[in-house]
Scaffold this motif. Sequence first.
Motif, PDB file in Angstrom:
ATOM      1  N   ASP A  92       0.954  -1.115  -0.099  1.00 56.71           N
ATOM      2  CA  ASP A  92      -0.142  -0.035   0.098  1.00 56.71           C
ATOM      3  C   ASP A  92       0.711   1.477   0.104  1.00 56.71           C
ATOM      4  O   ASP A  92       0.314   2.212  -0.247  1.00 56.71           O
ATOM      5  CB  ASP A  92      -0.864  -0.067   1.318  1.00 56.71           C
ATOM      6  N   LEU A  93       2.076   1.186   0.227  1.00 59.15           N
ATOM      7  CA  LEU A  93       3.069   2.449   0.170  1.00 59.15           C
ATOM      8  C   LEU A  93       3.846   2.550  -1.162  1.00 59.15           C
ATOM      9  O   LEU A  93       4.217   3.564  -1.388  1.00 59.15           O
ATOM     10  CB  LEU A  93       4.205   2.238   1.166  1.00 59.15           C
ATOM     11  N   TRP A  94       3.480   1.724  -2.201  1.00 49.93           N
ATOM     12  CA  TRP A  94       3.847   1.913  -3.435  1.00 49.93           C
ATOM     13  C   TRP A  94       3.024   2.868  -4.172  1.00 49.93           C
ATOM     14  O   TRP A  94       1.779   2.743  -4.287  1.00 49.93           O
ATOM     15  CB  TRP A  94       4.064   0.590  -4.172  1.00 49.93           C
ATOM     16  N   ASN A 424       8.471   1.606  -3.685  1.00 47.74           N
ATOM     17  CA  ASN A 424       9.001   2.654  -4.682  1.00 47.74           C
ATOM     18  C   ASN A 424      10.491   2.326  -5.195  1.00 47.74           C
ATOM     19  O   ASN A 424      10.966   3.492  -5.309  1.00 47.74           O
ATOM     20  CB  ASN A 424       8.610   4.114  -4.633  1.00 47.74           C
ATOM     21  N   GLU A 425      10.962   1.522  -5.136  1.00 44.63           N
ATOM     22  CA  GLU A 425      12.190   1.014  -5.548  1.00 44.63           C
ATOM     23  C   GLU A 425      12.426   1.856  -7.023  1.00 44.63           C
ATOM     24  O   GLU A 425      11.573   1.304  -7.840  1.00 44.63           O
ATOM     25  CB  GLU A 425      12.503  -0.500  -5.447  1.00 44.63           C
TER      26      GLU A 425
END
Length: 454
Positions: A92-94, A424-425
């Motif tokens: 959920d943080l992407w 978010n790499e």
Amino acid sequence: MEDVFRVVEKNQDVYIKWLQELCRIPSVAAQNRGMDEAAGKVKEWIKEFCQGQSKLVATEGFPVVYGEVQGEVDKTLLFYNHYDVQPEDPIDLWTHPPFSAEIHDGVLYARGVADNKGNLIARMAAVHALQEARGKLPINVKFVFEGEEEIGSVNLPAFCRNHQDLLAADACIWEFGYKNADGRQQVSLGVKGMVYIELICRGASTDLHSANAAIIENPAWRLVQALHSMRDDSGYVKIEGFYDEVEAPIESDRVLLDQLIYSEEETKEKLGIDRFVNGVSGHELKEQLIFSPTCNICGLTSGYQGEGTKTVLPNVASVKLDFRLVPNQDPHTILGKIRDHLDKNGYSDIELKEFGLEHPARTNPQDAIAQSVVMMTEKVLGQKPTVMPMSPGTGPMYEVCQQFDIPAVSVGVGHFSSNNHAPNENIVVQDFIDGIKLMAAVIDDFSQRGGDEL
């Protein structure tokens, strides 16, 4: 190299497509997802795109992809990379789906794109571009792409012991590389070693009402006390004999540290901190980062940690620790010292589980491959790199290279905010293209060098 660089620029959309295709395979070793597909894809690409021979070498876990491409002279450069990636959690943080490999404003987002698929593809693309521009490579190239780096390379030591002939090379380009916060490329000449363990402390046979804390020992407190016996507030490791074999930096190391640019203010701002451990800065900070061994808590677990309250006395507590090691610390010896420390200090009941042991590894800065990478980085990118005597990170470099007297150097396509192992790499697409050019230049330059450049 202009002929090769023109080929890279002509084919850049193709090379980006290769990278996106590989990044869209969720090759998560820890969960056994997409591993066969990724290994098979890379194996076939070595044949199809690099005109080489390739095969899957079985291990007790996931296979190693091995490839060879013949060159004009009997000299060999080895590329070590890995095709496995970390899990994508927390999803959920992407801001972009982790396996969609979308490009936004010149940045490619995907799990594993910086660690390590961007570098893997950049090296294959460099071989492809050299062949297209000149018909043949100047030297032999070998690829060793493992599938278990993100779970501790558990079967790589056996692979190396059993297949030393496949690893035989004059030098190695290691898997990782990043730009600093100021945009300057890093070149690393080694890695720290590591001991990764779990300690488990058990109490009563079941969780109890916390009213019993007056008479029943809490294993969480006992574990905290054991941890406090191992490390002081400054970070000094109090395990007897822990520092006995530590090799102090020599004069050439101090010269490299003086030349090393570490962006202190940018780093603190990026991380939202106002100081480093012990308030260090300047030369002392760089020496502490690179040449100090560590004892780090990776995670603590005990009792109730859900929403609201629960008055409980837990019956078990555990902690996962990593100890980063420097030359000449031996991980097997350090593991024994940890066990001895617990036993001698009254914690013989605490269980110790071993998860991974890695030796530290270093390459002489005057070695031909080190000189080649440093000089070509400056030539291709137009700026002197910052040379790290040793990365503060860890990998199986010793197993693949130094135990066989193969020098190894790290440089790659990541950057300061690539978010390895995090949501978010990403990599910058232009860094990827520049990384292809750099690898092609290194192959060409190294082919013309002798052994030691002293």
